[in-house]
Scaffold this active site. Structure first.
Site: not given
Ligand code: SIN
Length: 523
Positions: A353, A245, A117, A291, A388
């Site tokens: 988010h 998000h 990620e 993000r 975060r």
């Molecule tokens: C996601 O799956 O994109 C969210 C993961 C997160 O917010 O830690």
């Protein structure tokens, strides 16, 4: 008023609450756990998709620490980040894999399938397909539901923490240091107020996404814990760091469906509706940039092009078989909304988010109020700093849920029920539970959510924030007066908590004139 007593009272049944309850019972403590909705489904945990940080190949705690601190825009508290990075693997192995037997997805060689990620330097996230939170919530509940030391109270909403200087009959207790004794709780089905007392209270009440017009959070995320903590006098910090998000499914629903960052981790690219690959203009990390950068870039493109959303293209980058295998929930949910993600792009928009701030706690989850602990999204350990890192929140909740109990069990002499504490009961009359005109409640929520989205959203200025604060204050006064005779109705409690929480965020945002991470000032 009916009274319940236990060694430990846990408020909230997400991963933080359930892991604390498990370790408490394992250490011989009796636990009452209250949650305002369904035990398993009404938490942000249940909706987490991407995964939880474990450890990658050629990974190390130092490398994770570096990634967390850099994503957090150098505002993360290094001591607590190190605790997370060094103890996380133990808690995952002990509780999630060992005891709760959570079925994390494995690759063909039988090893955990590690995903990527944004802002992670290596693949280190384990997952249960694309519904990791659901697997964890179900697994933990399966593990603890038959434990005789734990009693569950679902559909029980915390009204207020019982705190000596407010709720003690002893007038002189205002001179004592603040100390929590339990909570006043509304049984929302029986419409009855109950008193829960305990030697220690763990506030693990989750998030607040519903205060924003667009959010990935469930309907239950109304900020109750933050408001309760503030009324009790706890210190709440970093509330201006509201994480949006970048990719929620563009459908008109109050809680929007998340399109996990893991798709971009597997190669999906963001494009405008007219197929322009815009992220390279904004950040070298392109679609996998941090993000906050991605969310603002999307907003800018939407505004500039007058487009209601952007596209996330996975079908050009992954074979259809793999998409269906890796992302079955996303595939199914999009199909239900008439989008076949193996053939066409997904319309996405940013949505609120996660809140990086919360009740200030130390490395053992202790707040500034005696016998009050906090864990999970309600708390602020400082780990997330100003932004975060993806997939840290489940881990932080798990580790702090465990550490709080470790601290209590090593310091049992400090945790005794104060039997001299005579609680002033709440005065109630039956009309306070009467049904409220849903049109009024709906309009108040809509006002709140619009103020927050437009003025305290992805980009902020003194003018917008001042206007927001004034609007929120008058909304709060109006709500207070208008619903005075119905104040113990669940709808009213949630609405009041939500407005109070919105004011906390707006004040923090107004005070902090420096852009950092998720807090972005345009003035
Ligand atoms: C996601 O799956 O994109 C969210 C993961 C997160 O917010 O830690």
């Amino acid at each position: 008023m009916i009274k319940y007593e236990s060694d430990i009272l846990v408020i909230g049944s997400g991963i933080a609450g359930m892991s604390a309850a498990h370790y408490a019972a394992e250490n011989g403590f009796s636990v009452n756990i209250i949650t305002k909705g369904d035990i398993v489904k009404d938490s942000n945990t249940y909706y987490a998709q991407g995964g939880i940080i474990y450890r990658g190949e050629k990974d190390s705690p130092d490398s994770l620490i570096k990634d967390i601190i850099s994503a957090g825009a150098h505002l993360s508290l290094p001591e607590n980040v190190r605790i997370l990075a060094t103890e996380g693997v133990f808690y995952i192995q002990d509780l999630l894999i060992g005891k709760a037997k959570i079925n994390f997805t494995k690759d063909e060689g039988g090893q955990f399938d590690l995903t990527e990620e944004a802002a992670h330097s290596v693949r280190r996230i384990i997952h249960s397909n694309d519904s990791t939170g659901k697997a964890i919530a179900n697994g933990l509940y399966r593990l603890i539901k038959k434990n005789k030391m734990i009693t569950f109270f679902d559909h029980h909403l915390g009204i207020d923490l019982i705190i000596n200087h407010v709720h003690s009959r002893d007038k002189l207790s205002i001179y004592d240091p603040p100390e929590v004794q339990g909570a006043f709780v509304l049984d929302t089905r029986e419409k009855e107020i109950k008193i829960f007392t305990a030697k220690a209270v763990i506030l693990a009440s989750g998030g607040l996404g519903q205060i924003y017009k667009y959010t990935t959070n469930p309907l239950s995320a109304t900020g109750d814990g933050f408001a309760m903590a503030e009324r009790a006098g706890a210190q709440i910090i970093n509330m201006e760091y509201t994480q949006f998000h970048p990719t929620a499914l563009y459908i008109k629903k109050p809680n929007m469906f998340l399109i996990s960052e893991a798709l971009r981790g597997e190669g999906a690219q963001l494009k405008t509706i007219d197929n322009k690959d815009f992220m390279k203009k904004y950040h070298p990390g392109k679609s996998l940039a941090p993000r906050d950068v991605v969310a603002r870039a999307i907003q800018e493109e939407m505004l500039k092009n007058q487009h209601p959303y952007v596209h996330l293209d996975i079908h050009s980058y992954l074979p259809s078989k793999i998409i269906k295998k890796k992302f079955p929930t996303i595939y199914k949910t999009c199909l239900e909304n008439k989008i076949n993600i193996t053939k066409e792009p997904i319309p996405v928009v940013p949505a609120f988010h996660y809140i990086c701030g919360g009740v200030k706690v130390d490395k053992w989850g202790r707040s500034g109020i005696r016998r009050l602990f906090s864990a999970g999204e309600a708390s602020c350990t400082g780990i997330h700093g100003a932004n975060r890192l993806a997939s840290t929140s489940l881990l932080e909740s798990l580790v702090w849920g465990g550490r709080i109990i470790k601290y209590i069990s090593e310091n049992t002499s400090k945790y005794k029920l104060n039997r001299n504490y005579k609680i002033k009961p709440i005065k109630i009359s039956s009309h306070q539970f009467q049904v409220i005109d849903p049109a009024c409640i709906k309009q108040d929520w809509s006002n709140l959510q619009n103020i927050m989205w437009n003025y305290v959203g992805l980009t902020r200025s003194k003018k917008r924030l001042t206007r927001a604060l004034n609007n929120l204050k008058s909304l709060s006064n109006m709500i207070f007066e208008f619903y005075q005779k119905r104040k113990y109705n669940i709808e009213v409690i949630e609405l009041k908590n939500a407005v109070q929480t919105a004011i906390i965020i707006t004040r923090s945002a107004l005070k902090n004139r420096r852009s950092n991470g998720t807090h972005y000032r345009i003035d």
